[in-house]
Design a protein around this motif. Structure first.
Motif, PDB file in Angstrom:
ATOM      1  N   GLU A  11      -2.634   1.167   6.579  1.00 53.48           N
ATOM      2  CA  GLU A  11      -3.382   0.037   7.135  1.00 53.48           C
ATOM      3  C   GLU A  11      -4.530  -0.361   6.215  1.00 53.48           C
ATOM      4  O   GLU A  11      -4.833  -1.544   6.048  1.00 53.48           O
ATOM      5  N   ARG A  12      -5.149   0.626   5.605  1.00 52.29           N
ATOM      6  CA  ARG A  12      -6.266   0.356   4.695  1.00 52.29           C
ATOM      7  C   ARG A  12      -5.789  -0.399   3.457  1.00 52.29           C
ATOM      8  O   ARG A  12      -6.462  -1.308   2.973  1.00 52.29           O
ATOM      9  N   VAL A  13      -4.609  -0.010   2.938  1.00 51.84           N
ATOM     10  CA  VAL A  13      -4.053  -0.709   1.779  1.00 51.84           C
ATOM     11  C   VAL A  13      -3.724  -2.159   2.128  1.00 51.84           C
ATOM     12  O   VAL A  13      -3.898  -3.060   1.305  1.00 51.84           O
ATOM     13  N   LYS A  14      -3.260  -2.402   3.330  1.00 51.60           N
ATOM     14  CA  LYS A  14      -2.953  -3.768   3.753  1.00 51.60           C
ATOM     15  C   LYS A  14      -4.199  -4.644   3.754  1.00 51.60           C
ATOM     16  O   LYS A  14      -4.149  -5.832   3.448  1.00 51.60           O
ATOM     17  N   ARG A  15      -5.342  -4.046   4.104  1.00 58.14           N
ATOM     18  CA  ARG A  15      -6.590  -4.819   4.167  1.00 58.14           C
ATOM     19  C   ARG A  15      -7.189  -5.036   2.785  1.00 58.14           C
ATOM     20  O   ARG A  15      -7.879  -6.037   2.559  1.00 58.14           O
ATOM     21  N   SER A  16      -6.927  -4.107   1.859  1.00 58.47           N
ATOM     22  CA  SER A  16      -7.492  -4.235   0.508  1.00 58.47           C
ATOM     23  C   SER A  16      -6.565  -3.591  -0.502  1.00 58.47           C
ATOM     24  O   SER A  16      -6.341  -2.374  -0.453  1.00 58.47           O
ATOM     25  N   TYR A  17      -6.044  -4.394  -1.423  1.00 59.88           N
ATOM     26  CA  TYR A  17      -5.121  -3.864  -2.423  1.00 59.88           C
ATOM     27  C   TYR A  17      -5.813  -2.864  -3.349  1.00 59.88           C
ATOM     28  O   TYR A  17      -5.159  -2.020  -3.957  1.00 59.88           O
ATOM     29  N   LYS A  18      -7.138  -2.941  -3.470  1.00 64.34           N
ATOM     30  CA  LYS A  18      -7.867  -2.026  -4.364  1.00 64.34           C
ATOM     31  C   LYS A  18      -7.889  -0.596  -3.846  1.00 64.34           C
ATOM     32  O   LYS A  18      -8.278   0.323  -4.566  1.00 64.34           O
TER      33      LYS A  18
ATOM     34  N   LEU B 157       0.882   0.266 -19.757  1.00 64.14           N
ATOM     35  CA  LEU B 157       1.533  -0.582 -18.760  1.00 64.14           C
ATOM     36  C   LEU B 157       2.608  -1.465 -19.371  1.00 64.14           C
ATOM     37  O   LEU B 157       2.325  -2.299 -20.226  1.00 64.14           O
ATOM     38  N   ASP B 158       3.851  -1.276 -18.937  1.00 59.64           N
ATOM     39  CA  ASP B 158       4.920  -2.198 -19.299  1.00 59.64           C
ATOM     40  C   ASP B 158       5.101  -3.256 -18.212  1.00 59.64           C
ATOM     41  O   ASP B 158       5.535  -4.366 -18.483  1.00 59.64           O
ATOM     42  N   ASN B 159       4.798  -2.876 -16.987  1.00 58.83           N
ATOM     43  CA  ASN B 159       4.981  -3.773 -15.852  1.00 58.83           C
ATOM     44  C   ASN B 159       3.708  -3.792 -15.008  1.00 58.83           C
ATOM     45  O   ASN B 159       3.489  -2.890 -14.197  1.00 58.83           O
ATOM     46  N   PRO B 160       2.836  -4.795 -15.185  1.00 60.46           N
ATOM     47  CA  PRO B 160       1.563  -4.832 -14.458  1.00 60.46           C
ATOM     48  C   PRO B 160       1.716  -4.839 -12.940  1.00 60.46           C
ATOM     49  O   PRO B 160       0.785  -4.467 -12.227  1.00 60.46           O
ATOM     50  N   SER B 161       2.885  -5.234 -12.430  1.00 61.99           N
ATOM     51  CA  SER B 161       3.073  -5.266 -10.978  1.00 61.99           C
ATOM     52  C   SER B 161       2.989  -3.865 -10.369  1.00 61.99           C
ATOM     53  O   SER B 161       2.708  -3.718  -9.173  1.00 61.99           O
ATOM     54  N   LYS B 162       3.207  -2.833 -11.194  1.00 61.58           N
ATOM     55  CA  LYS B 162       3.133  -1.464 -10.686  1.00 61.58           C
ATOM     56  C   LYS B 162       1.710  -1.054 -10.328  1.00 61.58           C
ATOM     57  O   LYS B 162       1.502  -0.041  -9.662  1.00 61.58           O
ATOM     58  N   LEU B 163       0.734  -1.834 -10.776  1.00 64.18           N
ATOM     59  CA  LEU B 163      -0.663  -1.512 -10.485  1.00 64.18           C
ATOM     60  C   LEU B 163      -1.063  -1.859  -9.056  1.00 64.18           C
ATOM     61  O   LEU B 163      -2.105  -1.420  -8.579  1.00 64.18           O
ATOM     62  N   VAL B 164      -0.251  -2.665  -8.406  1.00 64.89           N
ATOM     63  CA  VAL B 164      -0.589  -3.151  -7.071  1.00 64.89           C
ATOM     64  C   VAL B 164       0.416  -2.628  -6.055  1.00 64.89           C
ATOM     65  O   VAL B 164       1.629  -2.677  -6.270  1.00 64.89           O
ATOM     66  N   TYR B 165      -0.088  -2.125  -4.957  1.00 67.74           N
ATOM     67  CA  TYR B 165       0.751  -1.608  -3.881  1.00 67.74           C
ATOM     68  C   TYR B 165       1.419  -2.776  -3.151  1.00 67.74           C
ATOM     69  O   TYR B 165       0.751  -3.701  -2.691  1.00 67.74           O
ATOM     70  N   ASP B 166       2.742  -2.742  -3.061  1.00 71.49           N
ATOM     71  CA  ASP B 166       3.505  -3.788  -2.381  1.00 71.49           C
ATOM     72  C   ASP B 166       3.617  -3.422  -0.903  1.00 71.49           C
ATOM     73  O   ASP B 166       4.381  -2.532  -0.524  1.00 71.49           O
ATOM     74  N   ILE B 167       2.858  -4.098  -0.065  1.00 75.34           N
ATOM     75  CA  ILE B 167       2.807  -3.735   1.354  1.00 75.34           C
ATOM     76  C   ILE B 167       4.116  -4.030   2.080  1.00 75.34           C
ATOM     77  O   ILE B 167       4.315  -3.583   3.212  1.00 75.34           O
ATOM     78  N   LYS B 168       5.033  -4.755   1.448  1.00 79.25           N
ATOM     79  CA  LYS B 168       6.324  -5.049   2.086  1.00 79.25           C
ATOM     80  C   LYS B 168       7.279  -3.858   1.983  1.00 79.25           C
ATOM     81  O   LYS B 168       8.270  -3.807   2.700  1.00 79.25           O
ATOM     82  N   LYS B 169       6.978  -2.916   1.094  1.00 84.49           N
ATOM     83  CA  LYS B 169       7.864  -1.761   0.911  1.00 84.49           C
ATOM     84  C   LYS B 169       7.525  -0.656   1.905  1.00 84.49           C
ATOM     85  O   LYS B 169       6.354  -0.421   2.217  1.00 84.49           O
ATOM     86  N   GLU B 170       8.544   0.043   2.337  1.00 81.83           N
ATOM     87  CA  GLU B 170       8.351   1.185   3.216  1.00 81.83           C
ATOM     88  C   GLU B 170       7.837   2.377   2.414  1.00 81.83           C
ATOM     89  O   GLU B 170       8.240   2.589   1.267  1.00 81.83           O
TER      90      GLU B 170
ATOM     91  N   TYR C 247      10.084   3.624  -5.935  1.00 84.27           N
ATOM     92  CA  TYR C 247      11.513   3.871  -6.086  1.00 84.27           C
ATOM     93  C   TYR C 247      12.314   2.580  -5.906  1.00 84.27           C
ATOM     94  O   TYR C 247      13.450   2.603  -5.460  1.00 84.27           O
ATOM     95  N   GLY C 248      11.725   1.466  -6.276  1.00 81.67           N
ATOM     96  CA  GLY C 248      12.433   0.193  -6.200  1.00 81.67           C
ATOM     97  C   GLY C 248      12.277  -0.483  -4.859  1.00 81.67           C
ATOM     98  O   GLY C 248      11.403  -1.328  -4.668  1.00 81.67           O
ATOM     99  N   MET C 249      13.111  -0.103  -3.896  1.00 82.04           N
ATOM    100  CA  MET C 249      13.074  -0.726  -2.576  1.00 82.04           C
ATOM    101  C   MET C 249      12.063  -0.058  -1.647  1.00 82.04           C
ATOM    102  O   MET C 249      11.788  -0.568  -0.560  1.00 82.04           O
ATOM    103  N   MET C 250      11.525   1.075  -2.065  1.00 84.45           N
ATOM    104  CA  MET C 250      10.579   1.784  -1.210  1.00 84.45           C
ATOM    105  C   MET C 250       9.662   2.645  -2.064  1.00 84.45           C
ATOM    106  O   MET C 250       9.871   2.814  -3.267  1.00 84.45           O
ATOM    107  N   TYR C 251       8.617   3.176  -1.429  1.00 84.57           N
ATOM    108  CA  TYR C 251       7.740   4.159  -2.055  1.00 84.57           C
ATOM    109  C   TYR C 251       8.047   5.531  -1.466  1.00 84.57           C
ATOM    110  O   TYR C 251       8.414   5.643  -0.304  1.00 84.57           O
ATOM    111  N   ARG C 252       7.858   6.560  -2.301  1.00 89.10           N
ATOM    112  CA  ARG C 252       7.988   7.927  -1.822  1.00 89.10           C
ATOM    113  C   ARG C 252       6.711   8.692  -2.158  1.00 89.10           C
ATOM    114  O   ARG C 252       6.099   8.469  -3.202  1.00 89.10           O
ATOM    115  N   ALA C 253       6.332   9.586  -1.260  1.00 86.36           N
ATOM    116  CA  ALA C 253       5.182  10.453  -1.481  1.00 86.36           C
ATOM    117  C   ALA C 253       5.592  11.881  -1.160  1.00 86.36           C
ATOM    118  O   ALA C 253       6.067  12.157  -0.067  1.00 86.36           O
TER     119      ALA C 253
END
Length: 260
Positions: free
Chosen positions: A187-194, A133-146, A228-234
C-alpha cells in the motif's frame, strides 16, 4: 610477479596496493559531498563502512566494464569514483606504478583528486562512471504486478536478521507479522513510487521495500523484490545496513525509510 597493468582483477586490493586505507577513506568522506556513510545498527571495524563498501564495489563494476584510463607513458591510471565534491566536481581515484618489490599489485594508490586538478592532465581521456542500468523501468515498482512472497523461506534463511523479539518467535507467529507488514508495504508503494529503492546485486536490479514490524513509520528490515516479468517475487530480506550498502552502488537513496 606483479599483475600486468591491463589485467583487471575482481577486487580493489588485488588491483592496487592501498596503504593507510582507513585514513584515505576518512579523507574521502570529508572530501566528497556530505553523506551519512556510517552504520547505525551494526558494529563495524570501519568508521565509514558504507563508503568503504561503495568504493570496493564501484571498482569491481568498473573492472567489469574496463573503465580505467591510463596515462600516455603508462605509469599512472585513474578511475571515476562516481562521487562529487561539495561543489559538485567529480572525484577520481589516481594510481601510480608500484615500485615496491615485495608488494604484488602492479598499481599503488596515489590520492583522490577533483576533475580540475593538474594530476588528471596526464590522461588523454577521463573514465566514465560505473553503469548499472540497461532498462530504467526496473527502477520503478510496477503496482500492476502481483507480489508473491515466499514467507517460509524468508524466515528459514534470514531469522537471525530479525530484531528482537521477532528473532525468537516461533515461525507461525512471525509469518503473521510478515504478512501484515508486506501488505502495508504494498500500500505504501502505491502511494509513493519512491518507497521502492533499487539495489544492484549479482548483475541484476532488484527493489527494496520496507518491512515495518512494530511501527508503521519505522522499517525493521528491507524486503528484496525481484522482477520475474509478469510478477514480482520476494524470498529474502536484508538488514537496513546491508540494504543501504547495495542501494548506494546505484545512487544516493532517498532516506524516506532506509535509515542505516
Amino acid at each position: 610477479m606483479k599483475n600486468d597493468k591491463l589485467d583487471l582483477p575482481e577486487h580493489l586490493h588485488q588491483f592496487a596496493f592501498l596503504p593507510k586505507f582507513s585514513e584515505n577513506i576518512e579523507f574521502l568522506a570529508g572530501f566528497c559531498e556530505e553523506e551519512d556513510w556510517k552504520y547505525h545498527n551494526t558494529e563495524s571495524d570501519s568508521e565509514f563502512p558504507i563508503l568503504e563498501n561503495y568504493l570496493k564495489y564501484t571498482y569491481k563494476r568498473l573492472a567489469e566494464e574496463r573503465k580505467i584510463s591510463y596515462s600516455n607513458e603508462g605509469k599512472h591510471c585513474c578511475l571515476n569514483t562516481g562521487l562529487v565534491t561539495r561543489n559538485q566536481e567529480p572525484i577520481f581515484m589516481v594510481f601510480e606504478e608500484n615500485k615496491l618489490e615485495d608488494v604484488d599489485p602492479y598499481w599503488h594508490f596515489y590520492r583522490f583528486v577533483r576533475k580540475g586538478e593538474y594530476e588528471l592532465s596526464k590522461f588523454p581521456t577521463l573514465p566514465e562512471m560505473a553503469f548499472y542500468l540497461d532498462n530504467p523501468s526496473k527502477l520503478v515498482y510496477d503496482i500492476k504486478k502481483e507480489l508473491v512472497a515466499n514467507i517460509e523461506h524468508i524466515i528459514e534463511d534470514n531469522k537471525v536478521r530479525f530484531p528482537a523479539p521477532y528473532s525468537t518467535m516461533n515461525n507461525f507467529q512471525l509469518q503473521n507479522f510478515i504478512k501484515g507488514s508486506i501488505d502495508n508495504a504494498k500500500e505504501r508503494v502505491k502511494r509513493s513510487y519512491k518507497t521502492a529503492v533499487p539495489q544492484y546485486y549479482r548483475n541484476n536490479i532488484q527493489l527494496l521495500i520496507p518491512l515495518c514490524l512494530t511501527d508503521p513509520k519505522i522499517a525493521d528490515l528491507a524486503l528484496v523484490v525481484e522482477d520475474y516479468g509478469m510478477m514480482y517475487r520476494a524470498s529474502t530480506c536484508l538488514t537496513l545496513d546491508m540494504a543501504i550498502n547495495n542501494a548506494r552502488q546505484i545512487a544516493r537513496p532517498d532516506r524516506d525509510w532506509l535509515q542505516p
